[in-house]
Design a protein around this motif. Structure first.
Motif, PDB file in Angstrom:
ATOM      1  N   GLY A   7       0.810  -1.206   0.000  1.00 17.65           N
ATOM      2  CA  GLY A   7       0.000   0.000   0.000  1.00 17.65           C
ATOM      3  C   GLY A   7       0.843   1.256   0.000  1.00 17.65           C
ATOM      4  N   ILE A   8       0.274   2.311  -0.518  1.00 22.66           N
ATOM      5  CA  ILE A   8       1.025   3.549  -0.720  1.00 22.66           C
ATOM      6  C   ILE A   8       1.444   4.207   0.585  1.00 22.66           C
ATOM      7  CG2 ILE A   8      -0.957   5.129  -0.804  1.00 22.66           C
ATOM      8  CD1 ILE A   8       0.473   6.371  -3.337  1.00 22.66           C
ATOM      9  N   ARG A   9       0.807   3.828   1.700  1.00 19.98           N
ATOM     10  CA  ARG A   9       1.152   4.411   2.994  1.00 19.98           C
ATOM     11  C   ARG A   9       2.186   3.596   3.766  1.00 19.98           C
ATOM     12  NH1 ARG A   9      -3.785   5.095   1.345  1.00 19.98           N
ATOM     13  NH2 ARG A   9      -4.835   7.108   1.535  1.00 19.98           N
ATOM     14  N   ALA A  10       2.664   2.527   3.200  1.00 19.75           N
ATOM     15  CA  ALA A  10       3.625   1.661   3.879  1.00 19.75           C
ATOM     16  C   ALA A  10       4.996   2.333   3.975  1.00 19.75           C
ATOM     17  CB  ALA A  10       3.752   0.333   3.138  1.00 19.75           C
ATOM     18  N   ARG A  14       8.431   4.351   1.040  1.00 17.20           N
ATOM     19  CA  ARG A  14       9.027   5.663   1.296  1.00 17.20           C
ATOM     20  C   ARG A  14      10.535   5.620   1.108  1.00 17.20           C
ATOM     21  NH1 ARG A  14       5.846  10.338   1.662  1.00 17.20           N
ATOM     22  NH2 ARG A  14       3.750   9.649   2.248  1.00 17.20           N
ATOM     23  N   ASP A  32      -4.017   1.370  -3.015  1.00 18.44           N
ATOM     24  CA  ASP A  32      -4.569   2.210  -1.959  1.00 18.44           C
ATOM     25  C   ASP A  32      -4.643   1.489  -0.617  1.00 18.44           C
ATOM     26  OD1 ASP A  32      -6.587   0.425  -2.510  1.00 18.44           O
ATOM     27  OD2 ASP A  32      -8.112   1.932  -3.002  1.00 18.44           O
ATOM     28  N   ARG A  33      -4.338   0.180  -0.609  1.00 21.00           N
ATOM     29  CA  ARG A  33      -4.311  -0.601   0.631  1.00 21.00           C
ATOM     30  C   ARG A  33      -3.424  -1.823   0.417  1.00 21.00           C
ATOM     31  NH1 ARG A  33      -9.023  -1.175  -2.081  1.00 21.00           N
ATOM     32  NH2 ARG A  33      -9.947  -3.244  -2.402  1.00 21.00           N
ATOM     33  N   GLU A  34      -3.199  -2.568   1.481  1.00 25.01           N
ATOM     34  CA  GLU A  34      -2.324  -3.723   1.376  1.00 25.01           C
ATOM     35  C   GLU A  34      -2.902  -4.769   0.425  1.00 25.01           C
ATOM     36  OE1 GLU A  34      -0.303  -7.265   4.058  1.00 25.01           O
ATOM     37  OE2 GLU A  34      -1.365  -5.621   5.056  1.00 25.01           O
ATOM     38  N   PHE A  53      -2.078  11.416  -4.776  1.00 25.50           N
ATOM     39  CA  PHE A  53      -1.687  11.212  -3.385  1.00 25.50           C
ATOM     40  C   PHE A  53      -0.583  12.206  -3.046  1.00 25.50           C
ATOM     41  CE2 PHE A  53       0.515   9.158   0.143  1.00 25.50           C
ATOM     42  CZ  PHE A  53      -0.530   8.667   0.907  1.00 25.50           C
ATOM     43  N   GLU A  54      -0.703  12.874  -1.923  1.00 23.07           N
ATOM     44  CA  GLU A  54       0.278  13.901  -1.558  1.00 23.07           C
ATOM     45  C   GLU A  54       1.609  13.265  -1.194  1.00 23.07           C
ATOM     46  OE1 GLU A  54       0.816  17.604   1.598  1.00 23.07           O
ATOM     47  OE2 GLU A  54      -1.162  16.676   1.306  1.00 23.07           O
ATOM     48  N   TRP A  55       2.656  13.705  -1.893  1.00 20.74           N
ATOM     49  CA  TRP A  55       3.995  13.140  -1.681  1.00 20.74           C
ATOM     50  C   TRP A  55       5.024  14.234  -1.949  1.00 20.74           C
ATOM     51  CZ3 TRP A  55       4.250   7.514  -1.349  1.00 20.74           C
ATOM     52  CH2 TRP A  55       5.534   7.044  -1.044  1.00 20.74           C
ATOM     53  N   GLU A  62      -2.559   6.775  -5.931  1.00 20.15           N
ATOM     54  CA  GLU A  62      -2.997   5.511  -5.344  1.00 20.15           C
ATOM     55  C   GLU A  62      -4.059   4.906  -6.248  1.00 20.15           C
ATOM     56  OE1 GLU A  62      -4.844   5.830  -1.523  1.00 20.15           O
ATOM     57  OE2 GLU A  62      -5.676   7.808  -1.930  1.00 20.15           O
TER      58      GLU A  62
END
Length: 255
Positions: A7-10, A14, A32-34, A53-55, A62
């Motif tokens: 997922g993009i938040r992992a 980063r 967007d998720r795992e 997605f803010e980066w 995502e």
């Protein structure tokens, strides 16, 4: 392009993005998720939603799909003029041996390779369930070695599968080995349980079994503290078996 299956938040994606930025323009296109263990699947009967997605420092999107979808969307939507490299990871667990057939992280590299883009999958090879993932170690190793991986010679239909030992200090990594795939087999895969109403259901997981007698493989490299780098070919043909197979299945009068 940088993607993953966690997922993009992992946190792993980063560090991979931060290192990739040193080599050129980077865009992130990730689920967007795992989506762990989705393998080389593809979304066919549902629409794919793509959201900005803010980066900091690069474009990111995502996708409401699996890693294979992300690669296809990214190449069509994010890189319409072509992409030089696809990096997938950093996965929060090993992708050793037979894991490559289940892994969404590896599947993204597969899809990139099929589409003619050099691809690398990267994983933190934690062999202890529940152990913390030492992403700082992965970051330090990638900072020193990613360029070497990018410049390594490649063959058509082949990508690199990289596993980094999950040690707390980069100094504990003993080196790098180019390795063939070993074997990681899961036993007791299906566990039967009952819900609060007494109705049975099944939970899939299992325990990993790795034998020590796997000399020279990715499994042995990781257990001995080395980074494993495995060239994985998408041509799964067993050429050594073609001759005997032909003799066994083709009637003699047709030979």
């Amino acid at each position: 392009m940088v993607t993953n299956d966690d997922g993009i938040r992992a946190p792993g994606i980063r560090i991979l993005t931060d290192v990739a930025k040193r080599f050129g323009l980077v865009k992130v296109v990730a689920p967007d998720r795992e989506r762990s263990a989705c393998g080389h699947s593809m979304t066919m009967r549902d629409p794919l939603r793509v959201t900005e997605f803010e980066w900091d420092g690069c474009e990111a999107f995502e996708v409401s799909g699996v890693p294979t979808d992300c690669v296809n969307v990214g190449l069509s939507f994010g890189w319409p003029d072509g992409c030089d490299l696809i990096l997938s990871g950093v996965n929060n667990g090993p992708n050793l041996g037979f894991d490559v057939t289940y892994s969404g992280t590896v599947a993204a590299a597969m899809e990139g390779t099929i589409l003619g883009v050099p691809s690398i999958a990267v994983s933190m090879a934690s062999l202890v369930t529940g152990a913390p993932i030492h992403y700082d170690t992965g970051l330090a190793w990638l900072e020193e070695n990613l360029e070497r991986l990018i410049q390594a010679p490649t063959k058509p239909l082949t990508f690199l599968n990289v596993n980094i030992p999950n040690v707390s200090d980069p100094i504990e990594i003993r080196g790098i080995r180019a390795t063939p795939m070993g074997q990681r087999v899961y036993v007791n895969r299906i566990e039967r349980r009952d819900d609060p109403w007494g109705r049975p259901y099944f939970w899939q997981g299992g325990v990993t079994v790795m034998t020590a007698d796997q000399p020279g493989t990715d499994v042995q490299a990781i257990t001995e503290g080395f980074v494993s780098v495995t060239p994985v070919s998408l041509d799964w043909t067993d050429y050594g078996h073609l001759g005997s197979l032909e003799r066994a299945i083709i009637p003699r009068h047709e030979v």
